[in-house]
Design a protein around this motif. Structure first.
Motif, mmCIF file in Angstrom:
data_model
loop_
_atom_site.group_PDB
_atom_site.id
_atom_site.type_symbol
_atom_site.label_atom_id
_atom_site.label_comp_id
_atom_site.label_asym_id
_atom_site.label_seq_id
_atom_site.Cartn_x
_atom_site.Cartn_y
_atom_site.Cartn_z
ATOM 1 N N THR A 151 51.169 44.296 47.315
ATOM 2 C CA THR A 151 50.237 43.629 46.391
ATOM 3 C C THR A 151 49.185 42.871 47.171
ATOM 4 O O THR A 151 49.437 42.393 48.275
ATOM 5 N N GLY A 152 48.009 42.748 46.566
ATOM 6 C CA GLY A 152 46.880 42.140 47.249
ATOM 7 C C GLY A 152 46.911 40.630 47.235
ATOM 8 O O GLY A 152 46.961 39.975 48.280
ATOM 9 N N GLN A 153 46.898 40.085 46.040
ATOM 10 C CA GLN A 153 46.760 38.638 45.923
ATOM 11 C C GLN A 153 48.120 37.948 45.984
ATOM 12 O O GLN A 153 49.150 38.569 45.767
ATOM 13 N N PRO A 154 48.078 36.613 46.230
ATOM 14 C CA PRO A 154 49.342 35.909 46.460
ATOM 15 C C PRO A 154 50.270 35.971 45.259
ATOM 16 O O PRO A 154 51.482 35.937 45.421
ATOM 17 N N TRP A 159 38.252 36.402 52.977
ATOM 18 C CA TRP A 159 38.994 36.594 51.746
ATOM 19 C C TRP A 159 37.986 36.817 50.624
ATOM 20 O O TRP A 159 37.197 35.930 50.293
ATOM 21 N N HIS A 160 37.988 38.006 50.075
ATOM 22 C CA HIS A 160 37.193 38.366 48.901
ATOM 23 C C HIS A 160 35.770 37.828 48.927
ATOM 24 O O HIS A 160 34.987 38.177 49.804
ATOM 25 N N THR A 161 35.463 36.951 47.969
ATOM 26 C CA THR A 161 34.065 36.529 47.797
ATOM 27 C C THR A 161 33.759 35.263 48.609
ATOM 28 O O THR A 161 32.780 34.575 48.331
ATOM 29 N N GLY A 184 35.613 47.727 51.208
ATOM 30 C CA GLY A 184 36.912 47.125 51.509
ATOM 31 C C GLY A 184 36.775 45.796 52.214
ATOM 32 O O GLY A 184 35.770 45.089 52.036
ATOM 33 N N ARG A 185 37.767 45.502 53.045
ATOM 34 C CA ARG A 185 37.930 44.141 53.546
ATOM 35 C C ARG A 185 37.902 44.025 55.063
ATOM 36 O O ARG A 185 38.142 44.995 55.777
ATOM 37 N N LEU A 186 37.664 42.802 55.531
ATOM 38 C CA LEU A 186 37.727 42.482 56.953
ATOM 39 C C LEU A 186 38.866 41.479 57.162
ATOM 40 O O LEU A 186 39.204 40.722 56.246
ATOM 41 N N LEU A 203 41.477 45.472 38.756
ATOM 42 C CA LEU A 203 40.683 46.076 39.828
ATOM 43 C C LEU A 203 41.557 46.354 41.049
ATOM 44 O O LEU A 203 41.067 46.820 42.074
ATOM 45 N N CYS A 204 42.828 46.009 40.956
ATOM 46 C CA CYS A 204 43.644 45.881 42.168
ATOM 47 C C CYS A 204 44.976 46.617 42.066
ATOM 48 O O CYS A 204 45.255 47.539 42.814
ATOM 49 N N MET A 205 45.824 46.212 41.122
ATOM 50 C CA MET A 205 47.199 46.711 41.098
ATOM 51 C C MET A 205 47.514 47.599 39.903
ATOM 52 O O MET A 205 48.624 48.109 39.798
#
Ligand SMILES: Nc1nc2c(c(=O)[nH]1)N[C@H]1C(S)=C(S)[C@@H](COP(=O)(O)OP(=O)(O)OC[C@H]3O[C@@H](n4cnc5c(=O)[nH]c(N)nc54)[C@H](O)[C@@H]3O)O[C@H]1N2
Ligand SMILES: Nc1nc2c(c(=O)[nH]1)N[C@H]1C(S)=C(S)[C@@H](COP(=O)(O)OP(=O)(O)OC[C@H]3O[C@@H](n4cnc5c(=O)[nH]c(N)nc54)[C@H](O)[C@@H]3O)O[C@H]1N2
Ligand code: SF4
Ligand SMILES: [Mo]
Length: 741
Positions: A343-346, A613-615, A607-609, A147-149
């Motif tokens: 990249t999004g996640q760590p 973090w995500h959910t 999108g994001r604020l 869903l991301c990269m």
């Protein structure tokens, strides 16, 4: 332990270094979280090369969430309408093992699926690949990176012959022009953005262009904001290429010596003259020309992109169109320039390296490459042909597999799909039909827990030792420094235990995660992501960037081994394609999969604020962040709001072909007319009927299979009163009583 520990922030792919100290150090009074647990002190690690001591609000507050609402024991139940009861690890693992065995004997290996995430550490990922793709013989391991990269992975692979972002963060401070497209880095990659913004402010000649339908905090800092219509990126990029071609700004020497397919690309872009492009994108011709001038005149152009590009039904083509601009201008493999996917996640990067998508194998290998399969089979001591030649199920194909009875076991790890998948009502109905779902997470409650038959408590960051790779290929060791709560265990440990119980004793004899890492890196030898020079022991001295092959030299005392690390890829302009040349792509814009129409006249983007973090599994439990972003909302342009009679702070019903939600209106000019924005952070646990994914659809990019989470068609209606109930933990009360056992 009393000393300060150096580790990595477990939130975003910037990968900031943290220093963490025990609660009672320095004789200061101990802060406690809402549940009376002492809170560890966190600050930026000045010695970390990626972040140089900086952190954002998420990294700074991470310690506050670590002990709240943890899943402490394995839990089981026979069916989804029953309450969970506490079980021992033996019983829970027996259920998992017999669930897998019975499905293997009835439906076969392809009925077993694991859905993981870029929040697993590399060691966790590796053991999962060995278990599923190796021992069980199914490639049904996909992760939320789908869903991301996955568009970035596909784009890099098609253009360069391999995945791998070629740039590094130092380029943020060396560039003459930063071209940010589909990224709100100020909120989502704040420390990368800080580094860039400092450089931008200090040097007047340095330009910043932001391409985003919203006037975000990132756009606010730019010299030029191109507020394009959602989904018109390829028009814009080809339109810039058209002008560069027209103005004779092609680096012919580079193109001739190091690329292929320029003629087809040149033909494609000839269809994108400025007036047409400006009209399609909804921008002024002069702004298009200004952007093209920067590309033409600046010595180094660094493009940065994230979800506005990747989460699209033409995500791979968008990525390739960005890369095309770098190839036509020779802007790659040199300081300050290049196509840089953040990249999004760590550990989304680590996940790619270790083969954590259903089309990949460890070491940037492809499932569908017979030579790659043989290499991995031999390394894992498997029978020839044991790794399936077929790509596994993607995240969304797991959903459709549940719908048609082809999936018998679903094992979900480190992701909360009942909030984050598209077309959520359909996904939820599919999860309800799952014959057997195992959910391995760290918090309880989460939305996905109510769809599981077995809950396995995972140790999280700070409670287990492992590595993660950030956006600039920097690998950092995250040591365990706290005990896991209750009976929680590291993910790699749980997978190994299941592997052994399934009869693969010799494949999963890992005493610790350092041994897992030592085995894994052997599979990167001579691959683009070579990490054979790394070990947990070496990384304990500090982070190291890949490629990092082990090299040998004749030292005074005989042969010595050392790690040879590189900041940038493709500095010799040799690419990983068979002929060593990068490939131009002839791309054309197809537009949105579900454009707005008379019935659904608005494009919803999501999108994001900055704070969440995500959910919200962590950030929803941190008071400071809750106060920062207390409730969900929908952004609407004043012109649209006025026409519909919607006032600021009043309630709006949002309807799409798939669902309904009710949100408070934020009437603002930061959004383009015709487009509305809803943050993705509010699942059913945190608010009532506020899910962004109630509306999104599952149509995806044909190359990367990444769904178009950034755009779907909706209609809006003012509603008179505030909805009665708000989301809360109450629906999970059955579990709370079990937790106190
Ligand atoms: N605060 C915070 N930071 C995070 C995260 C988080 O949850 N919270 N999550 C992390 C993760 S996993 C990820 S993937 C990243 C995501 O980081 P970003 O991609 O920066 O974040 P988003 O808000 O999802 O989307 C970015 C922008 O894309 C724009 N956009 C929408 N449609 C289009 C389009 O068609 N074209 C263009 N050019 N732009 C478009 C949106 O308006 C939005 O501003 O953030 C990471 N960092
Ligand atoms: N509409 C819309 N939807 C989106 C997006 C969007 O922009 N718009 N973005 C998409 C993107 S880019 C992403 S990355 C996804 C993110 O979506 P999710 O992956 O669903 O989001 P998280 O809330 O980060 O879920 C991570 C889970 O892992 C758990 N966890 C943390 N550490 C560990 C660990 O070490 N072990 C285990 N077992 N569990 C752990 C956390 O408690 C949490 O429940 O959402 C996607 N969905
Ligand atoms: S920028 Fe990302 S990695 Fe750095 S502190 Fe913030 S969330 Fe953590
Ligand atoms: Mo992501």
């Amino acid at each position: 332990m009393t000393d300060t520990i150096k580790t990595l922030c477990p939130y975003c792919g910037v990968g900031c270094g943290l220093e963490v100290s025990p609660p009672a150090m320095l004789g200061k009074p101990t802060n406690r979280d809402g549940q009376g647990n002492p809170i560890w002190r966190v600050r930026g690690d000045r010695a970390h090369p990626s972040s140089q001591g900086m952190v954002c609000v998420k990294g700074a507050t991470i310690a506050e969430a670590l002990d709240k609402d943890r899943l402490r024991y394995p839990m089981v139940r026979e069916s989804l309408d029953q309450p969970f009861r506490r079980a021992g690890w033996d019983e829970a693992l027996d259920r998992v093992v017999s669930g897998i065995q019975s499905v293997l004997s009835t439906l076969g290996p392809d009925a077993v699926c694991m859905y993981g995430s870029g929040q697993m550490q590399t060691e966790d990922y590796y053991v999962a690949q060995k278990l599923l793709k190796g021992c069980l013989g199914t490639n049904n391991f996909d992760s939320n990176s789908r869903l991301c990269m996955s568009s970035a992975v596909a784009g890099y692979s098609q253009s360069f012959g391999s995945d791998g972002p070629p740039c590094c963060y130092e380029d943020l401070e060396l560039t003459d022009c930063a071209f940010l497209i589909g990224t709100n880095a100020a909120e989502c990659h704040p420390i990368v953005f800080n580094r860039l913004q400092k450089h931008h402010k200090k040097h007047r000649h340095v330009k910043m262009v932001v391409v985003d339908p919203r006037h975000t905090a990132t756009a606010e800092a730019a010299d030029l904001h191109l507020a394009i219509q959602p989904g018109t990126d390829i028009d814009l990029l080809n339109g810039i290429a058209y002008l560069l071609q027209l103005w004779g700004c092609v680096d012919r020497k580079f193109v001739d010596a190091h690329t292929t397919n320029f003629a087809a690309f040149a033909e494609a872009i000839s269809h994108y003259p400025p007036h047409l492009v400006a009209k399609r994108c909804g921008i002024a011709v002069k702004d298009l020309e200004t952007a093209a001038h920067y590309w033409a005149e600046k010595k180094s152009v660094l493009s940065l992109w994230t979800m506005g590009v990747n989460q699209s039904s033409e995500g791979t083509a968008k990525v390739r169109s960005i890369i095309n601009l770098h190839l036509m201008t020779g802007q790659i493999g040199k300081p300050g320039c290049g196509p840089f996917s953040l990249t999004g996640q760590p550990n989304a990067m680590g996940g790619r390296e270790v083969g954590g998508l259903c089309n990949l194998l460890p070491g940037y290998r492809q499932v569908q490459n017979p030579h790659h399969r043989t290499e991995v089979e031999q390394f894992w001591g498997l029978n020839p042909g044991q790794i399936s030649p077929d790509r596994g199920r993607t995240a969304w194909e797991i959903v459709t597999g549940l719908e048609n009875g082809e999936v018998g076991v679903l094992w979900i790890v480190a992701t909360n799909p009942v909030v984050s998948l598209p077309d959520l009502e359909r996904a939820k109905s599919a999860f309800l039909r799952s014959p057997f779902t195992v959910y391995q997470d760290v918090y309880y409650p989460t939305e996905t827990a109510s769809y599981a038959h077995v809950l396995l408590p995972a140790a999280q960051w700070s409670e287990k030792t492992g590595t993660m790779t950030n956006s600039e290929r920097m690998v950092t060791l995250c040591p365990g420094f706290r005990n896991p709560p209750g009976e929680a265990k590291a993910d790699w440990h749980i997978f190994s235990e299941v592997g052994r119980r399934l009869g693969y004793e010799k494949h999963f004899q890992f005493a610790n995660s350092a041994e897992v890492f030592a085995e894994y890196i052997q599979l990167t030898r001579d691959r683009p992501c070579d990490m054979t020079g790394l070990s947990h022991q070496k990384l304990a001295q500090g982070p190291i960037q890949w490629p990092c092959p082990v090299k040998r030299t004749g030292g005074a005392g005989g042969e010595e081994e050392y790690a040879s690390s590189s900041k940038r890829l493709y500095t010799d302009w040799r690419f990983h394609t068979p002929d060593g040349r990068a490939r131009f792509a002839a791309t054309h814009s197809r537009g949105l999969a579900e454009p707005s129409d008379l019935e659904y006249p608005f494009v919803l983007t999501t999108g994001r604020l900055y704070g969440h973090w995500h959910t919200q599994t962590r950030t929803g439990r941190i008071a400071k962040i809750q106060q920062m972003h207390p409730e969900p909302f929908i952004e609407i342009h004043p012109r649209d709001a006025g026409r519909l009679g919607i006032k600021d702070c009043e309630w709006v019903e949002v309807r799409s072909r798939r669902g309904t939600s009710r949100l408070k209106a934020q009437v603002t000019k930061t959004i383009a007319p015709g487009t509305v924005f809803v943050p993705m952070h509010w699942g059913a646990l945190w608010a009532d009927q506020a899910e962004a994914n109630a509306h999104t659809h599952s149509q995806s990019c044909p190359d990367s299979l990444q769904p178009e989470l950034k755009a779907c068609a909706v209609q809006l209606m003012p509603i008179p009163a505030k909805p009665i109930s708000t989301g809360s933990f109450t629906s999970f009360s059955t579990f709370s009583s079990v937790m106190s056992v």
